[in-house]
Design a protein around this motif. Structure first.
Motif, PDB file in Angstrom:
ATOM      1  N   TRP A 153       0.804  -1.226   0.000  1.00  0.00           N
ATOM      2  CA  TRP A 153       0.000   0.000   0.000  1.00  0.00           C
ATOM      3  C   TRP A 153       0.841   1.283   0.000  1.00  0.00           C
ATOM      4  O   TRP A 153       0.297   2.366  -0.163  1.00  0.00           O
ATOM      5  N   ASP A 154       2.165   1.154   0.196  1.00  0.00           N
ATOM      6  CA  ASP A 154       3.016   2.345   0.416  1.00  0.00           C
ATOM      7  C   ASP A 154       2.866   3.381  -0.705  1.00  0.00           C
ATOM      8  O   ASP A 154       2.874   4.582  -0.457  1.00  0.00           O
ATOM      9  N   TYR A 155       2.765   2.889  -1.950  1.00  0.00           N
ATOM     10  CA  TYR A 155       2.781   3.815  -3.089  1.00  0.00           C
ATOM     11  C   TYR A 155       1.534   4.689  -3.180  1.00  0.00           C
ATOM     12  O   TYR A 155       1.511   5.653  -3.944  1.00  0.00           O
ATOM     13  N   LEU A 156       0.524   4.377  -2.391  1.00  0.00           N
ATOM     14  CA  LEU A 156      -0.729   5.136  -2.478  1.00  0.00           C
ATOM     15  C   LEU A 156      -0.655   6.480  -1.759  1.00  0.00           C
ATOM     16  O   LEU A 156      -1.519   7.330  -1.931  1.00  0.00           O
ATOM     17  N   PHE A 157       0.405   6.685  -0.934  1.00  0.00           N
ATOM     18  CA  PHE A 157       0.447   7.860  -0.055  1.00  0.00           C
ATOM     19  C   PHE A 157       1.629   8.778  -0.348  1.00  0.00           C
ATOM     20  O   PHE A 157       2.706   8.318  -0.733  1.00  0.00           O
ATOM     21  N   ASN A 158       1.421  10.078  -0.110  1.00  0.00           N
ATOM     22  CA  ASN A 158       2.540  11.024  -0.179  1.00  0.00           C
ATOM     23  C   ASN A 158       3.254  11.082   1.179  1.00  0.00           C
ATOM     24  O   ASN A 158       2.886  10.334   2.106  1.00  0.00           O
ATOM     25  N   GLU A 159       4.258  11.987   1.304  1.00  0.00           N
ATOM     26  CA  GLU A 159       5.053  12.034   2.554  1.00  0.00           C
ATOM     27  C   GLU A 159       4.191  12.377   3.768  1.00  0.00           C
ATOM     28  O   GLU A 159       4.503  12.002   4.894  1.00  0.00           O
ATOM     29  N   LYS A 160       3.082  13.109   3.519  1.00  0.00           N
ATOM     30  CA  LYS A 160       2.218  13.466   4.641  1.00  0.00           C
ATOM     31  C   LYS A 160       1.231  12.354   5.007  1.00  0.00           C
ATOM     32  O   LYS A 160       0.402  12.523   5.907  1.00  0.00           O
ATOM     33  N   GLY A 161       1.301  11.246   4.269  1.00  0.00           N
ATOM     34  CA  GLY A 161       0.376  10.144   4.568  1.00  0.00           C
ATOM     35  C   GLY A 161      -1.000  10.328   3.951  1.00  0.00           C
ATOM     36  O   GLY A 161      -1.953   9.656   4.338  1.00  0.00           O
ATOM     37  N   GLU A 162      -1.088  11.258   2.977  1.00  0.00           N
ATOM     38  CA  GLU A 162      -2.380  11.458   2.322  1.00  0.00           C
ATOM     39  C   GLU A 162      -2.423  10.645   1.027  1.00  0.00           C
ATOM     40  O   GLU A 162      -1.395  10.475   0.373  1.00  0.00           O
ATOM     41  N   GLY A 163      -3.619  10.206   0.674  1.00  0.00           N
ATOM     42  CA  GLY A 163      -3.778   9.482  -0.586  1.00  0.00           C
ATOM     43  C   GLY A 163      -3.398  10.375  -1.758  1.00  0.00           C
ATOM     44  O   GLY A 163      -3.803  11.533  -1.812  1.00  0.00           O
ATOM     45  N   ILE A 164      -2.602   9.866  -2.682  1.00  0.00           N
ATOM     46  CA  ILE A 164      -2.148  10.680  -3.818  1.00  0.00           C
ATOM     47  C   ILE A 164      -3.256  10.829  -4.857  1.00  0.00           C
ATOM     48  O   ILE A 164      -3.521  11.920  -5.330  1.00  0.00           O
ATOM     49  N   TRP A 165      -3.910   9.729  -5.176  1.00  0.00           N
ATOM     50  CA  TRP A 165      -4.902   9.753  -6.262  1.00  0.00           C
ATOM     51  C   TRP A 165      -6.340   9.818  -5.733  1.00  0.00           C
ATOM     52  O   TRP A 165      -7.232  10.288  -6.400  1.00  0.00           O
ATOM     53  N   THR A 166      -6.521   9.271  -4.525  1.00  0.00           N
ATOM     54  CA  THR A 166      -7.862   9.188  -3.945  1.00  0.00           C
ATOM     55  C   THR A 166      -7.740   9.489  -2.459  1.00  0.00           C
ATOM     56  O   THR A 166      -6.813   9.019  -1.802  1.00  0.00           O
ATOM     57  N   GLU A 167      -8.681  10.290  -1.963  1.00  0.00           N
ATOM     58  CA  GLU A 167      -8.700  10.587  -0.529  1.00  0.00           C
ATOM     59  C   GLU A 167      -9.360   9.439   0.226  1.00  0.00           C
ATOM     60  O   GLU A 167     -10.480   9.062  -0.098  1.00  0.00           O
ATOM     61  N   PHE A 168      -8.655   8.894   1.185  1.00  0.00           N
ATOM     62  CA  PHE A 168      -9.257   7.906   2.083  1.00  0.00           C
ATOM     63  C   PHE A 168      -8.417   7.851   3.351  1.00  0.00           C
ATOM     64  O   PHE A 168      -7.324   8.402   3.398  1.00  0.00           O
ATOM     65  N   ASP A 169      -8.979   7.213   4.378  1.00  0.00           N
ATOM     66  CA  ASP A 169      -8.309   7.195   5.667  1.00  0.00           C
ATOM     67  C   ASP A 169      -7.272   6.067   5.697  1.00  0.00           C
ATOM     68  O   ASP A 169      -7.616   4.894   5.558  1.00  0.00           O
ATOM     69  N   LYS A 170      -6.023   6.464   5.912  1.00  0.00           N
ATOM     70  CA  LYS A 170      -4.940   5.484   5.945  1.00  0.00           C
ATOM     71  C   LYS A 170      -5.205   4.381   6.986  1.00  0.00           C
ATOM     72  O   LYS A 170      -4.807   3.230   6.820  1.00  0.00           O
ATOM     73  N   ASN A 171      -5.913   4.776   8.052  1.00  0.00           N
ATOM     74  CA  ASN A 171      -6.203   3.804   9.114  1.00  0.00           C
ATOM     75  C   ASN A 171      -7.198   2.724   8.677  1.00  0.00           C
ATOM     76  O   ASN A 171      -7.397   1.741   9.378  1.00  0.00           O
ATOM     77  N   ASP A 172      -7.843   2.956   7.544  1.00  0.00           N
ATOM     78  CA  ASP A 172      -8.798   1.953   7.051  1.00  0.00           C
ATOM     79  C   ASP A 172      -8.145   0.872   6.195  1.00  0.00           C
ATOM     80  O   ASP A 172      -8.818  -0.054   5.743  1.00  0.00           O
TER      81      ASP A 172
END
Ligand SMILES: [Zn+2]
Length: 358
Positions: free
Chosen positions: A158-177
């Motif tokens: 899943w690492d590639y889905l997030f930027n350095e701030k832990g936000e979804g790059i292409w889609t907004e969703f909760d990392k904790n999910d």
């Protein structure tokens, strides 16, 4: 159908209304037929949605015992379908999406008897089809897909889905999910392998390769529905010396489809991993027609594009042959044919999982 095979000129990007917790930052292009189909079904059709259990998946019941499970893409590619069949004694989930949100919990909510065991099967190893596998102990795939599936069996998918701030790059969703990673066991099955969901309810693995080395479909013998994953495109081997490299060819897809062709007419619905669901059986004929055409005239196609691989930087020419009624067959020009001496492997003759250990 006339009028469907024109180029995507002036393409638009508009959202489809939804209550999903995911919010796409990069929208899907409005592809002819596919986009209005998705808009109609998602905004107009009855669905089951249980945000407290899984706020990322909408469920559409298309047979008395079967559901199409919709999830938005988390990585900027196409939104996807997973499929759920409840047999007399066992449940089957076909593909598991991105592994964001509780898929297993949703399955148990939808079926009539949550005590039934779940069989998890995958059409292929791509992110949008198998990252939810970590909720299941064993996951079945074709034998030529095993080596790719094993690479996905790790906590970093899943690492590639997030930027350095832990936000979804292409889609907004909760990392904790993102689901907890628990290693699962990939199990390879032969072409024609039968899964028994109880009382003679059979589902058959059908190799329809090309998109990956071992992309396959699953054919429900009772409803006569076939779930074909991403059978409508051909990829390219992902690394030098990859096993079953011949399976990426259009010819391999053609030869495997020819094997299943005698049964095309008995098929009730065709269900791909993306786009329009419950297509008539002629969708298989059209796909095979496109493969036959490409093998005869590989350069007579509607689109040709040079593409640089994002990871390797290697350039290849991607061709697109239009398939009747709105779909396309994408393939790599260098990968149209396979060598004659690989025919037995491509057709899965004498392919045994024990010959391909870890
Ligand atoms: Zn795929």
């Amino acid at each position: 159908m006339p009028g469907t095979n024109f180029k995507n000129i002036g393409i638009k990007y508009r959202p489809i209304k939804s209550e999903l917790k995911s919010k796409r930052k990069v929208l899907e292009p409005e592809r002819v037929i596919r986009w209005p189909f998705m808009k109609a079904i998602r905004e107009g059709y009855k669905k089951s949605f249980f945000p407290k259990i899984n706020p990322y998946v909408e469920a559409y019941q298309f047979r008395d015992n079967a559901w199409a499970l919709f999830e938005e893409s988390m990585d900027g590619a196409g939104d996807l379908w997973m499929y759920l069949i409840e047999g007399p004694e066992k449940i089957m989930i076909i593909d598991t999406g991105f592994g964001v949100g509780d898929l297993k919990g949703l399955i148990l909510k939808l079926v009539s008897d949550p005590e039934k065991p779940i069989i998890c099967v995958n059409t292929h190893n791509h992110y949008d089809h198998c990252y939810g596998n970590a909720q299941f102990d064993e996951c079945y795939c074709s034998i030529p897909e095993l080596h790719l599936m094993r690479q996905k069996n790790n906590a970093h998918v899943w690492d590639y889905l997030f930027n350095e701030k832990g936000e979804g790059i292409w889609t907004e969703f909760d990392k904790n999910d993102v689901i907890e990673f628990v290693p699962w066991e990939p199990i390879g099955v032969e072409n024609g392998h039968i899964f028994d969901l109880g009382k003679g309810y059979l589902v058959e693995c059908v190799y329809i390769t090309g998109h990956t080395a071992g992309q396959c479909g699953y054919y429900d013998h009772v409803n006569r529905d076939i779930f074909i994953g991403d059978a409508n495109s051909c990829g390219a081997p992902q690394y030098e010396g990859e096993p079953f490299a011949e399976n990426y060819s259009v010819q391999a897809k053609r030869d495997q489809l020819r094997l299943f062709k005698p049964r095309f007419d008995e098929v009730n619905g065709v269900f791909p991993g993306h786009g329009m669901i419950d297509q008539p059986s002629k969708a298989l004929n059209y796909l095979l027609d496109a493969c036959e055409w490409v093998c005869e005239h590989p350069d007579w196609v509607e689109e040709k594009k040079t593409r640089k691989h994002p990871a390797t930087g290697v350039e290849s020419v991607i061709y697109t042959k239009y398939i009747q009624e709105g779909s396309t067959l994408r393939f790599n020009r260098d990968n149209v044919y396979y060598p004659d001496d690989k025919k037995d492997l491509v057709l899965g003759r004498d392919l045994k999982a024990e010959d391909y250990p870890d």
